[in-house]
Design an enzyme around this catalytic site. Structure first.
Site, short mmCIF file in Angstrom:
data_model
loop_
_atom_site.label_atom_id
_atom_site.label_comp_id
_atom_site.label_asym_id
_atom_site.label_seq_id
_atom_site.Cartn_x
_atom_site.Cartn_y
_atom_site.Cartn_z
N TYR A 178 0.83 -1.28 0.01
CA TYR A 178 -0.14 0.05 -0.13
C TYR A 178 1.03 1.16 -0.15
O TYR A 178 2.06 1.33 0.43
CB TYR A 178 -1.02 -0.18 1.24
CG TYR A 178 -0.32 0.39 2.61
CD1 TYR A 178 -0.03 1.52 2.93
CD2 TYR A 178 -0.04 -0.71 3.33
CE1 TYR A 178 0.38 2.03 4.18
CE2 TYR A 178 0.68 -0.28 4.60
CZ TYR A 178 0.67 0.97 4.88
OH TYR A 178 1.60 1.33 6.37
N CYS A 179 0.31 2.47 -0.53
CA CYS A 179 1.15 3.58 -0.52
C CYS A 179 0.04 4.66 -0.37
O CYS A 179 -1.45 4.35 -0.19
CB CYS A 179 1.89 3.81 -1.61
SG CYS A 179 0.90 3.66 -3.16
N THR A 180 0.17 6.05 -0.56
CA THR A 180 -0.81 7.27 -0.62
C THR A 180 -1.99 7.08 -1.53
O THR A 180 -3.23 6.78 -1.16
CB THR A 180 -0.15 8.35 -0.70
OG1 THR A 180 0.97 8.45 0.19
CG2 THR A 180 -1.08 9.52 -0.28
N ILE A 207 -4.21 4.61 0.50
CA ILE A 207 -4.64 5.06 1.70
C ILE A 207 -6.11 6.00 1.67
O ILE A 207 -6.88 5.79 2.27
CB ILE A 207 -3.64 5.56 2.56
CG1 ILE A 207 -2.62 4.74 2.74
CG2 ILE A 207 -4.22 5.87 3.97
CD1 ILE A 207 -1.20 5.24 3.26
#
Length: 326
Positions: A178-180, A207
């Site tokens: 996951y990342c932004t 996110i």
């Protein structure tokens, strides 16, 4: 009170004459009155733009009308004021700096991790055979991250390929990256697959989308964003604060940039220390002759500065992370 929107998006799709496209796209954005930051490369687009609801609507319609970008998914935030001061649209070799520029080796359009919608990610993340992997930089996951996530000691995403060997112990498990907003996971998950990890996934929309569609459950702290909001809330279910003030150790969710323009470090600082140190990370930075006036936000309009060799040297240290985009 006026209402504005901030759009976060990316699209991996080939662009011919990308440098010319960037110049024309800047003119188009300015014609709509948008502000923000867009990166254009031969591999696609990566942007965050902000403006009136109507301007943002027209921008999204124009992007979707272009067959190259029709699949683009926008994350939309309602904001009280635009999230940027100016409009920038620049050509760069990659839309997110990874060092993985060869499309014959890494091409998210050909191979990438399986996309999980936020509710699917929520359902899988706590299973025994799952590892949740944060592919963001130190300053990002220091202010917020998923419970029990594996984080990497990197100052910039371009360091990610060097860290893959540290993940060997997790081969055989399901890797949920996951990342932004999702853009880094496209390449990170592709690289993991190339390196022999067989069961690799990514949180679709990152996110930000997880907060909107799954309530942000079990995301501790805040999410770092690349605009003048600095961080945003995503967890409406079981929120908590995980970051502490660099100067006194008090629990605080506030992240700022150092008021010394030659440092400009991302760091967490409580309001009391912010007032005492005038938005600087140290007393040394307080003495800098070009120290910017601290208004409590820790966000500053960027102005061109002369090359500073000492600054470049310091950024090699993890306390001075190089700037990157989503």
């Amino acid at each position: 009170m006026n209402t504005y929107h901030t759009l976060l998006y990316y699209c991996y799709s080939p662009i011919e004459n990308a440098e010319d496209f960037a110049a024309k796209h800047l003119e188009f954005c300015q014609s709509l009155g948008l502000v923000g930051r867009i990166i254009v490369a031969e591999e696609g687009l990566n942007g965050t733009v902000s403006g009136t609801v109507d301007a943002c609507k027209r921008y999204m319609e124009a992007i979707h009308a272009d067959a190259r970008f029709a699949k683009t998914e926008f994350k939309i935030d309602e904001v009280a004021e635009p999230s940027f001061i100016k409009m920038h649209c620049r050509y760069k070799p990659e839309i997110v700096h990874s060092g993985l520029r060869n499309p014959e080796i890494i091409d998210p359009n050909k191979q990438t991790g399986k996309h999980l919608e936020p509710t699917e990610f929520l359902a899988m993340k706590d299973q025994d055979d799952v590892v949740v992997l944060d592919v963001r930089s130190n300053y990002e996951h220091s202010v917020g991250r998923f419970k029990n996530a594996v984080t990497l000691d990197i100052d910039n995403f371009r360091e990610f390929p060097e860290k893959v060997k540290e993940l060997e112990q997790y081969k055989g498990k399901k890797i949920l990256t996951y990342c932004t907003g999702g853009i880094k996971c496209e390449k990170a998950s592709a690289l993991l697959l190339q390196e022999g990890f067989e069961d690799v996934y990514q949180l679709h929309g990152g996110i930000i989308k997880y907060g909107k569609e799954a309530g942000g459950k079990d995301f501790d702290g805040k999410c770092y964003v690349f605009d003048n909001r600095v961080t945003v809330d995503v967890n409406a279910v079981n929120p908590t604060v995980v970051s502490t003030c660099r100067n006194c150790g008090t629990v605080t969710p506030k992240m700022i940039n150092c008021a010394n323009p030659d440092c400009n470090e991302h760091f967490t600082q409580c309001d009391a220390c912010g007032e005492k140190l005038e938005g600087c990370c140290s007393t040394t930075c307080m003495e800098h002759p070009r120290k910017r006036e601290y208004d409590g936000t820790g966000y500053y309009i960027k102005v061109p500065q002369p090359v500073n060799l000492e600054k470049i040297s310091k950024r090699k240290h993890k306390n001075f992370p190089p700037k990157e985009t989503v």
